[in-house]
Write a protein that holds these residues in place. Structure first.
Motif, short mmCIF file in Angstrom:
data_model
loop_
_atom_site.label_atom_id
_atom_site.label_comp_id
_atom_site.label_asym_id
_atom_site.label_seq_id
_atom_site.Cartn_x
_atom_site.Cartn_y
_atom_site.Cartn_z
N SER A 1 0.85 -1.19 0.00
CA SER A 1 0.00 0.00 0.00
C SER A 1 0.89 1.24 0.00
O SER A 1 1.88 1.31 0.73
N PHE A 2 0.54 2.15 -0.88
CA PHE A 2 1.32 3.36 -1.08
C PHE A 2 0.49 4.58 -0.71
O PHE A 2 -0.69 4.66 -1.02
N ILE A 3 1.14 5.54 -0.07
CA ILE A 3 0.43 6.76 0.32
C ILE A 3 0.69 7.91 -0.65
O ILE A 3 0.06 8.95 -0.55
N GLY A 4 1.63 7.72 -1.59
CA GLY A 4 1.91 8.81 -2.51
C GLY A 4 2.65 8.32 -3.74
O GLY A 4 3.29 7.27 -3.71
N ALA A 5 2.55 9.09 -4.82
CA ALA A 5 3.22 8.74 -6.06
C ALA A 5 3.74 9.99 -6.74
O ALA A 5 3.11 11.06 -6.67
N ALA A 6 4.89 9.83 -7.41
CA ALA A 6 5.58 10.98 -8.02
C ALA A 6 5.36 11.03 -9.52
O ALA A 6 5.50 10.02 -10.22
N GLU A 7 5.03 12.21 -10.00
CA GLU A 7 5.02 12.50 -11.42
C GLU A 7 6.47 12.69 -11.89
O GLU A 7 7.39 12.71 -11.06
N VAL A 8 6.69 12.91 -13.18
CA VAL A 8 8.05 13.22 -13.63
C VAL A 8 8.22 14.70 -13.94
O VAL A 8 9.31 15.14 -14.28
N ALA A 9 7.16 15.47 -13.84
CA ALA A 9 7.25 16.89 -14.19
C ALA A 9 6.14 17.64 -13.46
O ALA A 9 5.46 17.08 -12.62
#
Ligand SMILES: [Zn+2]
Length: 382
Positions: free
Chosen positions: A292-300
């Motif tokens: 389970s993940f609480i956050g995710a990163a875009e590339v820009a």
């Protein structure tokens, strides 16, 4: 005062375009328009890649100042003096290869060092991506959070020399040296490594005999290791089963190596490509392993909105590519407009924000009205 805003509209689409055309991901041919101009296939962030976008539907929260607690014993005068504003933007820097010469996906060791100098001089203080995603911003009063992220675990990010010392030209060595000279700048960063790819120098920093030690050292220093999938798989092209396997087993591989109950809780999407069913990013299970993940990163996307802003989406956290053009723009903007920065009150449990009329225009009307009970809101007149 608004000149920088306009400038961004010209520069950032070019940067986004350049990123799509270069390095860390050759763009899919299907993302090209008939004119051959690549466009981002994801729907967010907006093409202008700017966190000023006002919320369309959320009414401005009440601008009245409520009875205020005093975080860390700070008076309103103290808050005025440091310019506390926890609704300001947070830069999340994105590094790939650390090597000379500088290129779209390579930052030279000298430039990494220079980036730290600039951030330090501007009053930034490093936190993890996880802490930004969860809104746990624990930095000294008057400082501004910044997140340093490293994708793809290339050897230049963290390398040991044959004598067993950390290579001073690797990013980890540069951060250690910087900390030695500036003890109030911790060696904190978030790494999104790869577990299995064709390029050996990008598998867990390229030195298999040191992989576990490096991951443990990152965590011991206060940093974070997140997932970048197992094989750098594009999640927009993967099945639901593949996505869950990639996320579950990348997290498990990292957790097993780090040990001590460490949990992987954040993700950087390869090439910033999102699956159609984004609920798969939050949690799932594969072959008996759950994640389970609480956050995710875009590339820009530019600087991130504050986690206390209605513009903040923890599964679409915007990043600033560590390139001269992007850093010059954003750090230049923060230098010119410190009122747009997140400036901490020093207490992670209190969210301190100037009253609405004391906020810059760009930050008005975006304070979340659904802050968790664990956080106390404090408004003050700057
Ligand atoms: Zn990558």
């Amino acid at each position: 005062m608004h000149r920088p805003m306009k400038r961004s509209l010209h520069i950032l689409p070019l940067i986004v375009l350049a990123m799509l055309l270069a390095g860390c991901g050759s763009p899919p041919s299907s993302s090209s328009t008939p004119t051959g101009v690549a466009v981002a296939p994801t729907t967010e962030p907006s093409p202008t890649a700017h966190p000023t976008t006002p919320p369309t539907s959320t009414p401005a929260p009440s601008p009245t100042s409520e009875p205020s607690p005093t975080p860390a014993g700070l008076s309103d005068d103290d808050l005025q003096r440091i310019g506390a504003n926890e609704l300001g933007w947070v830069p999340v820097l994105e590094y790939h290869l650390i090597e000379s010469p500088d290129a779209d996906y390579s930052r030279s060791p000298a430039k990494v060092r220079q980036d730290l100098e600039r951030l330090y001089a501007l009053g930034f203080y490093p936190i993890t991506f996880r802490d930004l995603a969860s809104g746990h911003i624990d930095v000294p009063a008057g400082k501004s959070p910044v997140v340093l992220t490293f994708d793809d675990s290339s050897d230049g990010q963290f390398r040991y020399l044959p004598d067993g010392s950390v290579d001073p030209t690797s990013a980890w060595g540069i951060m250690q040296a910087f900390h030695a000279e500036h003890p109030d700048w911790p060696v904190v960063a978030t790494f999104f490594p790869l577990i299995e790819v064709d390029v050996p120098s990008r598998v867990l920093f390229g030195q298999p005999e040191y992989a576990q030690r490096k991951l443990q050292e990152i965590v011991r220093a206060g940093g974070e290791v997140g997932s970048h999938t197992y094989t750098h798989m594009r999640l927009d092209l993967a099945t639901a089963d593949q996505i869950q396997w990639q996320l579950a087993y990348s997290a498990k591989a990292i957790e097993d190596l780090i040990g001590g109950g460490y949990k992987v809780t954040t993700l950087s999407l390869p090439l910033g490509m999102y699956p159609e069913d984004e609920s798969l990013l939050r949690s799932g299970e594969s072959e008996g392993v759950s994640y389970s993940f609480i956050g995710a990163a875009e590339v820009a996307g530019g600087a991130s909105p504050s986690p206390f802003s209605t513009n903040f989406d923890p599964y679409h956290i915007r990043r600033i590519q560590a390139l001269d053009a992007e850093l010059d723009y954003w750090l230049g903007l923060f230098e010119e407009r410190p009122d747009l920065k997140f400036i901490s009150d020093g207490d992670p449990t209190v969210v301190t924000v100037p009253v609405e009329e004391g906020l810059p225009e760009e930050l008005q009307g975006i304070l979340r009205t659904d802050l968790p009970d664990s956080l106390t809101l404090r408004r003050y007149t700057p």
